[in-house]
Design a protein around this motif. Sequence first.
Motif, PDB file in Angstrom:
ATOM      1  N   LYS A  39       0.854  -1.186   0.000  1.00 51.53           N
ATOM      2  CA  LYS A  39       0.000   0.000   0.000  1.00 51.53           C
ATOM      3  C   LYS A  39       0.894   1.241   0.000  1.00 51.53           C
ATOM      4  N   SER A  40       0.296   2.386  -0.302  1.00 49.71           N
ATOM      5  CA  SER A  40       1.069   3.610  -0.492  1.00 49.71           C
ATOM      6  C   SER A  40       1.936   3.946   0.716  1.00 49.71           C
ATOM      7  N   ASP A  82       3.330   8.953  -6.490  1.00 46.47           N
ATOM      8  CA  ASP A  82       2.892   9.754  -5.342  1.00 46.47           C
ATOM      9  C   ASP A  82       4.091  10.508  -4.770  1.00 46.47           C
TER      10      ASP A  82
END
Length: 475
Positions: A39-40, A82
Amino acid sequence: MAPMDERSSSVTSSPLQLFSMMSPSPSLGSPYPWVRELKSEERGLYLIHLLLTCANHVASGSLENVNITFEQISQLASADGDTMQRIAAYFTEALADRILKTWPGLHKALNSTRISLPSEEILVRKLFFELFPFLKMAYVITNHAIIESMEGEKMVHIIDLHSAEPAQWIALLQALSARPEGSPHLRITGIHPQKEVLEQMAHRLTEEAEKLDIPFQFNPIVSKLENLDFEKLRVKNGEALAISSVLQLHSLLAFDDEFLRKKSPLPSKNSNEVVHLQQRVLQLNQTTMGELLENNDVVNRYSPSPDSASSSPPSFTGHPKMDGFLNALWGLTPKLMVLTEQDSNHNGSTLMERLLESLYFYAALFDCLESTLSRTSVERLKVEKMLFGEEIKDIIACEGVERKERHEKLEKWAQRLDSAGFHSVPLSYYCMLQARRLLQGYGCDGYRIKEENGCAVICCQDRPLFSVSAWRCRK
């Protein structure tokens, strides 16, 4: 007992438990298939872990391990991902450049066809001005401080130590034209290494002054700041003098580097501290880059305190170039000097110090863009690559006189200016009010401005990024 929810589970129930037990694999591709499934926030943690590991290998000269870690980072970092992915891409590039500099011939060969156009530099600086409120606020505060200090003066001379943005002085011309007692005779001395930039400044400002019917003169000086001939400033008797420095003075610290190295040998860092830092990183559970880095347990164990002598020399009497420049400014007896600088310590003596401090600083800037622009924005990519990326490379890859981005905290500048014979002039309530109004109209909740000992500190999510302070000669 009910099974623990995956989102709220401890670090031992996620792939992050493997980080501290992993040794980078020499095989090509990702040795851990689950890495791409992170996950991020978990991916961000892993990238921080890899960057710290890589920096430690770079500092120790372990090239094989550096190469292996680069291979792992390349699986996750991305210039269009991101915030953490983008940050990792630029810090990795900077670390790689630092390694290449150990082979000067190879480094020169790889960069021999690289072209840096002045027009591109001007473009990216303009994008920074437009996309962020920092320079706008610095200009508003500087202009209001100058107007207040020049009340009643009939001849005003402003020395702009980096004259590249006409917007600041156009706004000042407009404000001076509205003075009840009438506008003064205004002379601006603009300093810049590129003649074309100064010609554009002269044209724009002269045009505006004629429109407002203000007596105006522009005195261009084509020079780098470190080579400035103070005789060319032509300060005249009867002029009220103001000096404006926006993100410039820190570069002069580079010219004192060799002197300080001989005076104070570099301290060594215990690699066990880095290992402990990496282990603490693995226990984090924040969701944004800024939050990851703001966890005190991560940095306090390794980083020196803000007042630590290892980050900057404790005395400000051993900087011949900087001391000489500030003394020369003091000798001009300005009625006011306004200083804008990055409010972060990127002038540490060790690679790891600078890496950690600059991660904080640039994470906040990247987060600002993440909240206001899409990841595919061309303007965002240009600012990140051509401005932030180059600054990161300077901080991480360069040493000695080549390293120009020597940002320091407001406290250090205050000590330095005090030693040079200046005293702080508190910014007025009205000055701060105007700055806050500008910020409120910017349309982004993350920006803040706070008053600190009479100075303005501009923040993003409470992280100090830039400071603006006013000074006067002490008699």
